[in-house]
Write an enzyme that holds these catalytic residues in place. Sequence first.
Site, PDB file in Angstrom:
ATOM      1  N   ASP A 290     -49.316  40.144  -1.570  1.00  0.00           N
ATOM      2  CA  ASP A 290     -50.369  39.777  -2.522  1.00  0.00           C
ATOM      3  C   ASP A 290     -49.963  40.336  -3.877  1.00  0.00           C
ATOM      4  O   ASP A 290     -48.781  40.463  -4.147  1.00  0.00           O
ATOM      5  CB  ASP A 290     -51.729  40.294  -2.031  1.00  0.00           C
ATOM      6  CG  ASP A 290     -52.905  39.437  -2.516  1.00  0.00           C
ATOM      7  OD1 ASP A 290     -52.976  39.185  -3.727  1.00  0.00           O
ATOM      8  OD2 ASP A 290     -53.730  39.017  -1.689  1.00  0.00           O
ATOM      9  N   HIS A 324     -48.357  37.684  -5.365  1.00  0.00           N
ATOM     10  CA  HIS A 324     -49.159  36.674  -6.069  1.00  0.00           C
ATOM     11  C   HIS A 324     -49.126  36.892  -7.577  1.00  0.00           C
ATOM     12  O   HIS A 324     -49.273  35.940  -8.346  1.00  0.00           O
ATOM     13  CB  HIS A 324     -50.607  36.714  -5.576  1.00  0.00           C
ATOM     14  CG  HIS A 324     -50.770  36.240  -4.169  1.00  0.00           C
ATOM     15  ND1 HIS A 324     -51.998  36.173  -3.546  1.00  0.00           N
ATOM     16  CD2 HIS A 324     -49.869  35.804  -3.256  1.00  0.00           C
ATOM     17  CE1 HIS A 324     -51.852  35.720  -2.315  1.00  0.00           C
ATOM     18  NE2 HIS A 324     -50.550  35.496  -2.114  1.00  0.00           N
TER      19      HIS A 324
END
Length: 465
Positions: A290, A324
């Site tokens: 992430d 991300h």
Amino acid sequence: MLKYTHHVAAFFLFCTMASSSLRADEATIGWHSVDEIVAKISAPRFADREFDVTDYGADGKGKKNSQVAINKAIDACHDAGGGRVLVPAGEYRVDGPIRLRSNVNLHLAAESTLLFSTQPSDYLPNVFTRFEGTELMNYSPPIYAFGESNIGLTGKGTIDGQASHDNWWKWKGRWSGSSKSDWKKGDPDQSTALEKLLSQAAEGVAPEERVYGEKSLLRSNFVQPYRCQNVLIEGITVKNSPMWCLHPVLCENVVVRGVTVDSHGPNNDGCNPESCRYVLIEDCTFDTGDDCIAIKSGRNSDGRRLNTPSEFYVIRNCRMRDGHGGVVLGSEMSGGVRNIFVEDCEMDSPNLERAIRLKSNSMRGGYLENLFVRNVKVGQVSDAVLRVNLHYADETGDYPPVVRNIYIENLTSEKSKYAFYFRGLEDHPIESITIRNCTFAGAAKPSIIEHVKELSLEEVMMPLK
């Protein structure tokens, strides 16, 4: 106000698209502030005493549980007035949480590994913690501290949560990350418990009465100092976290230095300082499932209740690989994020989606302001180099966020989908973005710019492919 799709089909762009009336803020807080901020951040010092965990029964061959022994050594060190608790080389089975105490540095020697249990019941009883920006009683993080001062987690060793889709990660539910999940519709996941938690927070239920833990399927974060002062996390390697990896909450004076995070599960953010003041993150490497670094300050009503911003952060000399976003503000930012400085970082991976990312919506509220970025090298990202999205998760509410005063200079990128992706709200546009002396090469698509008030581009080059 700017609303259009922008694409530069020339060799370079040199222009000012709107003069900025908010430059006064840059004079008040700016790059000249960094030395003063860093001077206020100091790593804790520890007494010259050493407590070897093997003297308290820890097993470096990993055959028996060493959790009790490690905590005994920490308690003894604390009771003696502080010092260093040494974990020598070896593998240590840890069936439950380690609790850090004031004036204690838990030091992991080179070639030492703490292998944490994946049995949720080992992390009971519940402790006071946060799940995605909302306070509750939940499973203890594997490494936890509450209300302590002068704490350290240092050394060249490794902490391994041993999380996988066979245990903690399956609680996420549907997951589209790089690590394969066999979760299917109808399997249990965290969604029911999370919806209940958010409802309780909105209704004003006291955090101590929001009791989850056993069978709730809300994962714990890996390392969480909560309401602590003078925190040092240095040198360690972090692997296979249940959820967010390093998560200081409501702390002041935090140093994260020389850490390597290699953890690719769902929500495996690398470092998420939340509602903290005076934070230095430097010389770290993040390779994550992430966001690499995500700065947060509470979610929705809980963030507004505490009303504690994240402020005065310096992030420098870090390397971002998969993730991300490289450096991210939001999305749980209802208490506000301000005065953030990022410099001399490298971000490069086909699996890194964005370099600099701000994400919010009108349900979260709060503010994101005074972000300064310079001397950043971006090899490639799969989405936008710079992304500011106030429509995050398609959530809407009555608390439009304030996003303003973003300064980017001396950034270069070689390959991306977009150079910019800026989407403000029609009635609450993004205010004042200044981009200076930057090169965005190899952008495959036109940039998206919607509802932006005052966008200044100065010596911005976009070479043709």
